[in-house]
Scaffold this motif. Structure first.
Motif, PDB file in Angstrom:
ATOM      1  N   LYS A  80       0.843  -1.187   0.000  1.00 14.48           N
ATOM      2  CA  LYS A  80       0.000   0.000   0.000  1.00 14.48           C
ATOM      3  C   LYS A  80       0.881   1.241   0.000  1.00 14.48           C
ATOM      4  CE  LYS A  80      -4.276  -1.670   0.489  1.00 14.48           C
ATOM      5  NZ  LYS A  80      -5.396  -1.367  -0.448  1.00 14.48           N
ATOM      6  N   VAL A  81       0.568   2.173  -0.870  1.00 15.96           N
ATOM      7  CA  VAL A  81       1.177   3.495  -0.862  1.00 15.96           C
ATOM      8  C   VAL A  81       0.044   4.499  -0.809  1.00 15.96           C
ATOM      9  CG1 VAL A  81       2.620   5.162  -2.085  1.00 15.96           C
ATOM     10  CG2 VAL A  81       3.181   2.726  -2.173  1.00 15.96           C
ATOM     11  N   GLU A  82      -0.099   5.146   0.347  1.00 19.72           N
ATOM     12  CA  GLU A  82      -1.187   6.102   0.558  1.00 19.72           C
ATOM     13  C   GLU A  82      -2.535   5.474   0.213  1.00 19.72           C
ATOM     14  OE1 GLU A  82       0.183   9.473  -1.725  1.00 19.72           O
ATOM     15  OE2 GLU A  82       1.356  10.219  -0.024  1.00 19.72           O
ATOM     16  N   ASP A  83      -2.746   4.278   0.760  1.00 20.38           N
ATOM     17  CA  ASP A  83      -4.017   3.544   0.670  1.00 20.38           C
ATOM     18  C   ASP A  83      -4.325   2.984  -0.716  1.00 20.38           C
ATOM     19  OD1 ASP A  83      -4.578   3.945   3.397  1.00 20.38           O
ATOM     20  OD2 ASP A  83      -5.452   5.915   2.970  1.00 20.38           O
ATOM     21  N   ARG A  84      -3.342   2.943  -1.598  1.00 18.00           N
ATOM     22  CA  ARG A  84      -3.550   2.350  -2.921  1.00 18.00           C
ATOM     23  C   ARG A  84      -2.553   1.213  -3.107  1.00 18.00           C
ATOM     24  NH1 ARG A  84      -6.415   5.301  -6.824  1.00 18.00           N
ATOM     25  NH2 ARG A  84      -5.170   4.319  -8.472  1.00 18.00           N
ATOM     26  N   ASP A  85      -3.010   0.117  -3.757  1.00 17.70           N
ATOM     27  CA  ASP A  85      -2.114  -0.999  -4.040  1.00 17.70           C
ATOM     28  C   ASP A  85      -1.054  -0.576  -5.050  1.00 17.70           C
ATOM     29  OD1 ASP A  85      -3.358  -2.790  -2.351  1.00 17.70           O
ATOM     30  OD2 ASP A  85      -4.679  -3.597  -3.913  1.00 17.70           O
ATOM     31  N   ASN A  86       0.183  -0.954  -4.758  1.00 17.70           N
ATOM     32  CA  ASN A  86       1.303  -0.652  -5.644  1.00 17.70           C
ATOM     33  C   ASN A  86       2.173  -1.880  -5.813  1.00 17.70           C
ATOM     34  OD1 ASN A  86       2.310   2.588  -6.190  1.00 17.70           O
ATOM     35  ND2 ASN A  86       0.509   2.232  -4.906  1.00 17.70           N
ATOM     36  N   TYR A  87       2.651  -2.096  -7.050  1.00 17.51           N
ATOM     37  CA  TYR A  87       3.657  -3.104  -7.292  1.00 17.51           C
ATOM     38  C   TYR A  87       5.008  -2.536  -6.875  1.00 17.51           C
ATOM     39  CZ  TYR A  87       0.114  -5.315 -10.242  1.00 17.51           C
ATOM     40  OH  TYR A  87      -1.037  -5.899 -10.713  1.00 17.51           O
ATOM     41  N   LYS A  88       5.723  -3.270  -6.063  1.00 16.40           N
ATOM     42  CA  LYS A  88       7.058  -2.859  -5.629  1.00 16.40           C
ATOM     43  C   LYS A  88       8.090  -3.592  -6.486  1.00 16.40           C
ATOM     44  CE  LYS A  88      10.069  -2.641  -1.538  1.00 16.40           C
ATOM     45  NZ  LYS A  88      10.197  -3.018  -0.102  1.00 16.40           N
ATOM     46  N   LEU A  89       8.792  -2.845  -7.327  1.00 12.41           N
ATOM     47  CA  LEU A  89       9.798  -3.420  -8.214  1.00 12.41           C
ATOM     48  C   LEU A  89      11.195  -3.160  -7.666  1.00 12.41           C
ATOM     49  CD1 LEU A  89       8.466  -2.400 -11.755  1.00 12.41           C
ATOM     50  CD2 LEU A  89       8.078  -4.542 -10.510  1.00 12.41           C
ATOM     51  N   LYS A  90      12.016  -4.178  -7.702  1.00 14.65           N
ATOM     52  CA  LYS A  90      13.424  -4.032  -7.333  1.00 14.65           C
ATOM     53  C   LYS A  90      14.245  -3.955  -8.605  1.00 14.65           C
ATOM     54  CE  LYS A  90      17.282  -6.286  -4.950  1.00 14.65           C
ATOM     55  NZ  LYS A  90      17.726  -7.484  -4.192  1.00 14.65           N
ATOM     56  N   LEU A  91      14.981  -2.872  -8.756  1.00 18.17           N
ATOM     57  CA  LEU A  91      15.835  -2.660  -9.911  1.00 18.17           C
ATOM     58  C   LEU A  91      17.288  -2.821  -9.485  1.00 18.17           C
ATOM     59  CD1 LEU A  91      13.116  -1.250 -10.643  1.00 18.17           C
ATOM     60  CD2 LEU A  91      14.458   0.419 -11.925  1.00 18.17           C
ATOM     61  N   THR A  92      17.992  -3.719 -10.140  1.00 16.19           N
ATOM     62  CA  THR A  92      19.429  -3.862  -9.917  1.00 16.19           C
ATOM     63  C   THR A  92      20.137  -3.275 -11.129  1.00 16.19           C
ATOM     64  OG1 THR A  92      19.086  -5.883  -8.625  1.00 16.19           O
ATOM     65  CG2 THR A  92      21.320  -5.446  -9.421  1.00 16.19           C
ATOM     66  N   LEU A  93      20.819  -2.149 -10.919  1.00 19.47           N
ATOM     67  CA  LEU A  93      21.452  -1.429 -12.013  1.00 19.47           C
ATOM     68  C   LEU A  93      22.725  -2.136 -12.456  1.00 19.47           C
ATOM     69  CD1 LEU A  93      20.992   2.186 -10.588  1.00 19.47           C
ATOM     70  CD2 LEU A  93      19.374   0.786 -11.898  1.00 19.47           C
ATOM     71  N   ASN A  94      23.267  -1.697 -13.577  1.00 17.53           N
ATOM     72  CA  ASN A  94      24.441  -2.389 -14.125  1.00 17.53           C
ATOM     73  C   ASN A  94      25.693  -2.205 -13.283  1.00 17.53           C
ATOM     74  OD1 ASN A  94      25.022   0.258 -14.708  1.00 17.53           O
ATOM     75  ND2 ASN A  94      25.127  -0.002 -16.928  1.00 17.53           N
TER      76      ASN A  94
END
Length: 298
Positions: A180-194
């Motif tokens: 939840k982000v401010e009461d809304r569902d959010n996909y949490k993505l993990k980005l691994t940079l180069n």
């Protein structure tokens, strides 16, 4: 404080260019989508891959909030015979609203001009090297980026943000759950940079726009604290959606260390007032600035 705000501004605004169009509200939520599918929907909702590849330059004008202080006054031991507790004087609570102009050009070139106390500060990154000119500190010579500033600049996103063409940029993406982000569902993505650095980006499960992203940790009270940058007030510009309000929040520590306070700075705001897509930007703008290029303004 202004120097830190300018650095934070540069980091935040470059990350904030990971922007989006609103998608249909009936998009299914939950973790049934893969990370790749979420990114595909994000890019499509933002106007499409080809549209973003066509963006070669961008300029922004607005105001940067800096210098405010809402942290609690610190009690100190009295110095002298008088009883009672002395207090360190507080800085002004209200932020100063500093006008800025920011110009961006591929590949990863950036120029920022910021007006403070009648002086124009300049910060430039040419994709490999960075310089700054800070006349408001009575520094009339051009200085190179510090090691920390170079590290931040080296990891900043391109014009199109970290998600567009992520594989070509050498970035790996994983789905780290739904939050939840401010009461809304959010996909949490993990980005691994180069370069091996990892950051998280939160994508709204209904609109598929970026809600927030991890910022560069901020050093306060002698320790580094986590930072989040929120994207708000999206508006259309040339078929693309641009966030016209960025809010940087310094988070409290999960557990206090002995002798370390947990007081925070107020939310820092960047208000965008004008955006131009593909303006003509001369290459000389991204060269090492001249000390005479920051005259005193009226």
């Amino acid at each position: 404080m202004v120097r830190k705000s300018l650095i934070v501004f540069v980091i935040c605004i470059s990350l904030a260019l990971s922007i989006s169009l609103f998608a249909a509200a009936d998009t299914p939520t939950g973790s049934n989508l893969s990370a790749a599918a979420i990114v595909d929907r994000n890019v499509a909702a933002r106007g499409g891959l080809q549209a973003w590849r066509a963006v070669q330059t961008m300029s922004m004008e607005g105001k940067l909030g800096a210098g405010g202080n809402q942290r609690a006054t610190l009690p100190v031991r009295p110095q002298g015979p008088l009883p009672g507790v002395n207090e360190i004087p507080q800085r002004p609570v209200n932020e100063a609203q500093l006008p800025f102009v920011m110009e961006l050009k591929r590949p990863r070139k950036m120029r920022v001009e910021l007006v403070f106390k009648g002086q124009t500060a300049i910060q430039v990154f040419d994709g490999a090297n960075g310089w700054k000119l800070r006349p408001y500190l009575n520094r009339r010579v051009v200085e190179p980026y510090t090691e920390e500033e170079m590290k931040s600049a080296a990891t900043q996103a391109e014009l199109d943000g970290p998600l567009v063409d992520y594989a070509a940029k050498g970035t790996k993406i994983e789905l780290d759950g739904v939050e939840k982000v401010e009461d809304r569902d959010n996909y949490k993505l993990k980005l691994t940079l180069n370069n091996g650095q990892s950051i998280h980006v939160w994508i709204d499960a209904q609109s598929f726009l970026e809600t927030k992203i991890e910022g560069q940790p901020r050093r306060l009270d002698g320790v580094y604290r986590p930072v989040e940058v929120y994207y708000r007030d999206y508006r259309p510009v040339n078929g693309l959606q641009i966030p016209y309000l960025l809010e940087t929040k310094v988070l409290p520590l999960a557990q206090k260390s002995p002798g370390v306070g947990n007081s925070l700075v107020p939310v820092e705001k960047i208000v965008i007032e004008k955006v131009a897509v593909n303006p003509k930007l001369d290459e000389s703008l991204f060269s090492k600035p001249d000390a005479g290029a920051a005259p005193k303004t009226n």
